[in-house]
Design an enzyme around this catalytic site. Structure first.
Site, PDB file in Angstrom:
ATOM      1  N   LYS A 140       0.809  -1.225   0.000  1.00 19.40           N
ATOM      2  CA  LYS A 140       0.000   0.000   0.000  1.00 19.40           C
ATOM      3  C   LYS A 140       0.837   1.269   0.000  1.00 19.40           C
ATOM      4  O   LYS A 140       0.350   2.327  -0.399  1.00 19.40           O
ATOM      5  CB  LYS A 140      -0.974   0.000   1.191  1.00 19.40           C
ATOM      6  CG  LYS A 140      -2.054  -1.066   1.022  1.00 19.40           C
ATOM      7  CD  LYS A 140      -3.291  -0.795   1.837  1.00 19.40           C
ATOM      8  CE  LYS A 140      -4.390  -1.759   1.423  1.00 19.40           C
ATOM      9  NZ  LYS A 140      -5.488  -1.862   2.332  1.00 19.40           N
ATOM     10  N   LYS A 223      -4.689 -10.424  -6.003  1.00 23.39           N
ATOM     11  CA  LYS A 223      -5.892 -10.862  -5.282  1.00 23.39           C
ATOM     12  C   LYS A 223      -7.102  -9.983  -5.628  1.00 23.39           C
ATOM     13  O   LYS A 223      -6.940  -8.806  -5.964  1.00 23.39           O
ATOM     14  CB  LYS A 223      -5.642 -10.892  -3.774  1.00 23.39           C
ATOM     15  CG  LYS A 223      -5.481  -9.539  -3.152  1.00 23.39           C
ATOM     16  CD  LYS A 223      -5.468  -9.589  -1.626  1.00 23.39           C
ATOM     17  CE  LYS A 223      -5.407  -8.162  -1.116  1.00 23.39           C
ATOM     18  NZ  LYS A 223      -5.507  -7.965   0.274  1.00 23.39           N
ATOM     19  N   LYS A 226     -11.162  -4.905  -2.768  1.00 25.22           N
ATOM     20  CA  LYS A 226     -12.124  -3.809  -2.866  1.00 25.22           C
ATOM     21  C   LYS A 226     -11.432  -2.504  -3.223  1.00 25.22           C
ATOM     22  O   LYS A 226     -12.076  -1.539  -3.595  1.00 25.22           O
ATOM     23  CB  LYS A 226     -12.967  -3.689  -1.596  1.00 25.22           C
ATOM     24  CG  LYS A 226     -12.244  -3.511  -0.308  1.00 25.22           C
ATOM     25  CD  LYS A 226     -13.248  -3.603   0.856  1.00 25.22           C
ATOM     26  CE  LYS A 226     -12.546  -3.925   2.159  1.00 25.22           C
ATOM     27  NZ  LYS A 226     -13.325  -4.591   3.129  1.00 25.22           N
TER      28      LYS A 226
HETATM   29  P1  AMP Z   1     -10.602  -6.800   3.968  1.00 26.47           P
HETATM   30  O1  AMP Z   1     -11.573  -6.637   2.869  1.00 26.47           O
HETATM   31  O2  AMP Z   1      -9.200  -6.531   3.547  1.00 26.47           O
HETATM   32  O3  AMP Z   1     -11.016  -6.115   5.230  1.00 26.47           O
HETATM   33  O4  AMP Z   1     -10.635  -8.347   4.318  1.00 26.47           O
HETATM   34  C1  AMP Z   1     -11.608  -8.924   5.146  1.00 26.47           C
HETATM   35  C2  AMP Z   1     -11.421 -10.408   5.177  1.00 26.47           C
HETATM   36  O5  AMP Z   1     -11.593 -10.947   3.853  1.00 26.47           O
HETATM   37  C3  AMP Z   1     -10.029 -10.848   5.643  1.00 26.47           C
HETATM   38  O6  AMP Z   1     -10.143 -12.047   6.386  1.00 26.47           O
HETATM   39  C4  AMP Z   1      -9.310 -11.099   4.353  1.00 26.47           C
HETATM   40  O7  AMP Z   1      -8.231 -12.003   4.488  1.00 26.47           O
HETATM   41  C5  AMP Z   1     -10.426 -11.679   3.487  1.00 26.47           C
HETATM   42  N1  AMP Z   1     -10.157 -11.433   2.068  1.00 26.47           N
HETATM   43  C6  AMP Z   1      -9.991 -10.222   1.475  1.00 26.47           C
HETATM   44  N2  AMP Z   1      -9.734 -10.365   0.166  1.00 26.47           N
HETATM   45  C7  AMP Z   1      -9.733 -11.702  -0.081  1.00 26.47           C
HETATM   46  C8  AMP Z   1      -9.520 -12.491  -1.243  1.00 26.47           C
HETATM   47  N3  AMP Z   1      -9.263 -11.934  -2.425  1.00 26.47           N
HETATM   48  N4  AMP Z   1      -9.613 -13.847  -1.125  1.00 26.47           N
HETATM   49  C9  AMP Z   1      -9.889 -14.430   0.068  1.00 26.47           C
HETATM   50  N5  AMP Z   1     -10.077 -13.733   1.215  1.00 26.47           N
HETATM   51  C10 AMP Z   1     -10.010 -12.389   1.154  1.00 26.47           C
END
Ligand code: AMP
Ligand code: TRP
Length: 356
Positions: A140, A223, A226
């Site tokens: 980031k 990956k 969002k």
């Molecule tokens: P975040 O959106 O970064 O707050 O992620 C929230 C949860 O979703 C965390 O447990 C992340 O590890 C999981 N997560 C986010 N992006 C992915 C992805 N592309 N594949 C699998 N898990 C994800």
């Protein structure tokens, strides 16, 4: 008529007391799990498969503490309206996806100042070196000069460690990208326990066997995220059936024509993983089912499976959106339940460090 309790009612009373105590013990002896999702945008299929599906599968067997990481969102979102909207939409989505507030404790991180307090205390035992090694921070902040990188992005993992350690959990269910943060959390807990006194449980990370890293539809080497620059990267949980069909039909595929997973076939592996996770069928069975069929047939069925998974979620979401008070009450009750648990650990950590 006598007001004295009869022998039968006395026995009944003893029986009720026994059952209440026993069932309370059963509940309180459940192992605890803790996890959160940052409220910095829309949730996508990666969040659903990597995180939410796990939370929901664990909620009946474990004492689950699942929260909205809205303080973490401040590391990247400085638009109050956008933040409020994201908090509300992700709260609704947790519930629409099946999180049951009767079973799990569900709340906003910012409702409990203990998170920020312990976060600061853990900052004081963390080093610049270990925080600079976090890949999420490196990704980031890449390309930016130190002068412009926010301190909140740098200390993000110590707040995350506080979120976890406050609740003394056994497990932390997350997607693959958060593993390094949980490893740091374990190191900080061990360091604190050794330097001061035995205060924190050292938790284990729990990632799904499959689908811990769902990749971008437009680029299977990155990956699904969002914060991706293009909405073609992800399927948002609120995407319409038309948008889902379009995004899947445009999703990158590998060269060749076979519907097969493999190290040299990252795009198909990703699409097959999504299909397998949502339909609960193995990748091997899907490969058999689509042997000799075209990418077009496969993608069309995959889009249908995603649409069918999201249809009930979106329907519940619509209902929840008409009743914000219902969701606010759930979050308020969750915060009240979490507060004494967090307060107890915080008080112990403060005493251990010499604060009172
Ligand atoms: P975040 O959106 O970064 O707050 O992620 C929230 C949860 O979703 C965390 O447990 C992340 O590890 C999981 N997560 C986010 N992006 C992915 C992805 N592309 N594949 C699998 N898990 C994800
Ligand atoms: N940083 C996590 C993410 O973006 C969200 C999060 C914040 C979290 N605190 C947490 C996850 C504690 C697990 C435990 O995915």
């Amino acid at each position: 008529m006598s007001c004295k309790p009869s022998a039968v009612s006395c026995k009944l009373y003893v029986c009720i007391c026994f059952l209440t105590t026993y069932s309370w013990r059963l509940i309180s002896s459940k192992k605890r799990v803790v996890s959160g999702i940052t409220t910095s945008g829309e949730l996508h299929l990666g969040n659903y498969i990597g995180a939410l599906q796990q939370f929901i599968a664990l909620q009946s067997e474990y004492d689950g503490y699942f929260f909205l990481a809205d303080l973490h969102a401040l590391a990247t979102v400085h638009d109050p309206e956008k933040l409020r909207k994201s908090i509300r939409s992700i709260a609704n989505l947790y519930l629409a996806c099946g999180l049951d507030p009767e079973q799990a404790t569900f709340f906003c991180q910012s409702a409990l100042p203990a998170h920020a307090e312990l976060g600061w205390m853990l900052n004081t035992i963390s080093t610049m070196g270990e925080l600079s090694r976090m890949t999420q921070y490196k990704d980031k902040s890449a390309g930016n000069a130190n002068d412009s990188i926010q301190a909140g992005l740098f200390t993000y993992p110590t707040l995350m460690a506080a979120d976890i350690l406050l609740y003394q959990p056994k497990l932390v269910p997350v997607g693959d990208d958060q593993k390094q943060h949980i490893e740091l959390t374990r190191n900080l807990a061990e360091r604190f326990n050794k330097r001061f006194s035995e205060t924190f449980t050292v938790p284990d990370v729990l990632t799904p066997k499959q689908g811990a890293r769902i990749m971008g539809l437009d680029d299977p080497s990155k990956k699904m995220s969002k914060s991706a620059s293009s909405a073609a990267n992800y399927i948002a949980l609120v995407d319409s059936p038309e948008a889902i069909k379009k995004k899947i039909s445009k999703a990158v595929t590998d060269s060749g024509t076979e519907i097969k997973a493999g190290k040299d076939r990252p795009a198909l592996t990703n699409l097959l993983t999504i299909f397998s996770e949502l339909e609960d069928v193995s990748v091997a069975d899907l490969e058999k089912r689509y042997g000799g069929k075209s990418y077009r047939d496969f993608k069309s069925d995959l889009a249908d499976v995603i649409i069918a998974t999201l249809k009930p979620v979106q329907k519940t979401l619509e209902e929840l959106e008409t009743d914000p008070k219902y969701v606010d009450d759930i979050l308020a009750k969750g915060a009240e339940k979490a507060r004494p648990v967090a307060a107890k650990t915080l008080a112990e950590a403060k005493t251990a460090m010499g604060l009172g």
